[in-house]
Scaffold this active site. Structure first.
Site, PDB file in Angstrom:
ATOM      1  N   VAL A   1       0.858  -1.183   0.000  1.00  0.00           N
ATOM      2  CA  VAL A   1       0.000   0.000   0.000  1.00  0.00           C
ATOM      3  C   VAL A   1       0.890   1.226   0.000  1.00  0.00           C
ATOM      4  CG1 VAL A   1      -1.987  -1.096   1.088  1.00  0.00           C
ATOM      5  CG2 VAL A   1      -0.241  -0.020   2.512  1.00  0.00           C
ATOM      6  N   GLU A   2       0.319   2.345  -0.375  1.00  0.00           N
ATOM      7  CA  GLU A   2       1.137   3.515  -0.679  1.00  0.00           C
ATOM      8  C   GLU A   2       1.876   4.099   0.513  1.00  0.00           C
ATOM      9  OE1 GLU A   2      -1.667   7.288  -1.031  1.00  0.00           O
ATOM     10  OE2 GLU A   2      -2.414   5.633  -2.254  1.00  0.00           O
ATOM     11  N   LEU A   3       1.444   3.804   1.739  1.00  0.00           N
ATOM     12  CA  LEU A   3       2.159   4.347   2.881  1.00  0.00           C
ATOM     13  C   LEU A   3       3.407   3.551   3.241  1.00  0.00           C
ATOM     14  CD1 LEU A   3      -0.192   6.331   3.217  1.00  0.00           C
ATOM     15  CD2 LEU A   3       0.085   6.081   5.670  1.00  0.00           C
TER      16      LEU A   3
END
Length: 325
Positions: free
Chosen positions: A130-132
């Site tokens: 995921v992008e985090l």
């Protein structure tokens, strides 16, 4: 998020601004390990001490060590995804997973792909991100989105986007909102309401393959499934497939130009981006009528594949156990 915090603190300090830091505890000066200090005190003007509930780990969880990589839990102890349109979409989308691939999951319907992959026993054959900054494990959904249970690595947000921008993602599963005849996607502006793109543009235009996931219509959609066949009980009030999107967050023209493999997966139909541009309808759900349940709820008529297929009937059953990688 500490690196984002330090960047904002530096920008504020260097431009005459004020930096206020919210903390859980105040400790004696000099007792913190220097390598653990992410925002130097020289940048800080004010400190506000606040209670634990103001320091929640996610929007939905105060603290869960399985989300911060401190412990690992049995993934089968997590509640499985409820059967319905979202699960059907997630299952059909998950069929596009490939062994040993690096995958990005967006928020909403796409995050169900992680649940399906875990339930089907293939989650260890791919790397879900995921992008985090999480890698591996099972990305969390809902209010805990952007974290992951049992992550194998958690890197800083900005470094994750360096990887994404460089084309490191094999397949991205992103939300399907407003879509037009050119294959454009809008998730950023609806009428006068500006939501913003977030990392959608970076991820969608740099992934080798993009699978857009969402219901065919919105607001009030209800379906029933019986004996592997889908029926529309109540149609959604909002059409998602429109003549022209209000805002181009993803360009279908660009996707065709770079020969990107792009699918648009819904509970009743699957479309693909054509190399020459525009959309092609390649699958419809068993039980639905092409004219009345699909084309009648689109503001344009897509190219229809000569070998138009049925979506796999097995994914429309409560139990599946059919995802093989």
């Amino acid at each position: 998020l500490f690196l984002e915090a330090i960047s904002m603190a530096q920008a504020a300090k260097n431009n005459g601004g004020i930096v206020i830091v919210q903390v859980l505890d105040v400790v004696k000066n000099g007792t913190l390990k220097s390598q653990h200090v992410k925002v130097p005190g020289d940048y800080v003007d004010y400190i506000v001490k606040s209670p634990p509930e103001k320091h929640a780990q996610t929007k939905g969880t105060i603290y869960n060590p399985a989300l911060s990589g401190e412990v690992k839990i049995p993934l089968d102890s997590l509640e499985p995804m409820k059967f319905g349109p979202r699960k059907i979409i997630a299952r059909r989308a998950a069929m596009e997973l490939k062994p040993n691939s690096i995958v990005n999951l967006g928020i909403g319907v796409p995050d169900g792909v992680a649940n399906v992959a875990s339930e089907e026993g293939v989650i260890d054959k791919i790397s879900l991100t995921v992008e985090l900054g999480t890698y591996g494990g099972m990305p969390a959904a809902g209010a805990d989105f952007a974290t992951a249970y049992n992550a194998e690595a958690i890197i800083d947000h900005q470094y994750q986007f360096d990887f994404y921008d460089g084309g490191g993602i094999d397949t991205a599963f992103l939300g399907l909102s407003q879509t037009d005849k050119y294959g454009n996607i809008n998730v950023s502006k609806f009428g006068d309401r500006i939501v913003g793109p977030g990392g959608f543009i970076n991820i969608s235009q740099n992934s080798k393959e993009v699978i857009y996931c969402g219901t065919f219509t919105a607001k009030g959609l209800k379906v029933s499934v019986d004996d592997g066949k889908l029926s529309i009980v109540n149609e959604g009030q909002i059409k998602k497939f429109v003549e022209n999107v209000d805002h181009i967050t993803y360009s279908g023209e660009y996707g065709s130009k770079i020969k990107q493999n792009v699918l648009y997966v819904t509970e009743r139909a699957v479309l693909k981006l054509r190399p020459e541009g525009g959309l092609e309808l390649i699958e419809i759900a068993p039980g639905v009528d092409l004219e009345n349940d699909v084309l009648a709820h689109m503001d344009f008529k897509p190219h229809i594949a000569e070998d138009l297929k049925l979506m796999p009937e097995e994914i429309f059953n409560e139990e599946w156990n059919g995802l093989k990688l």
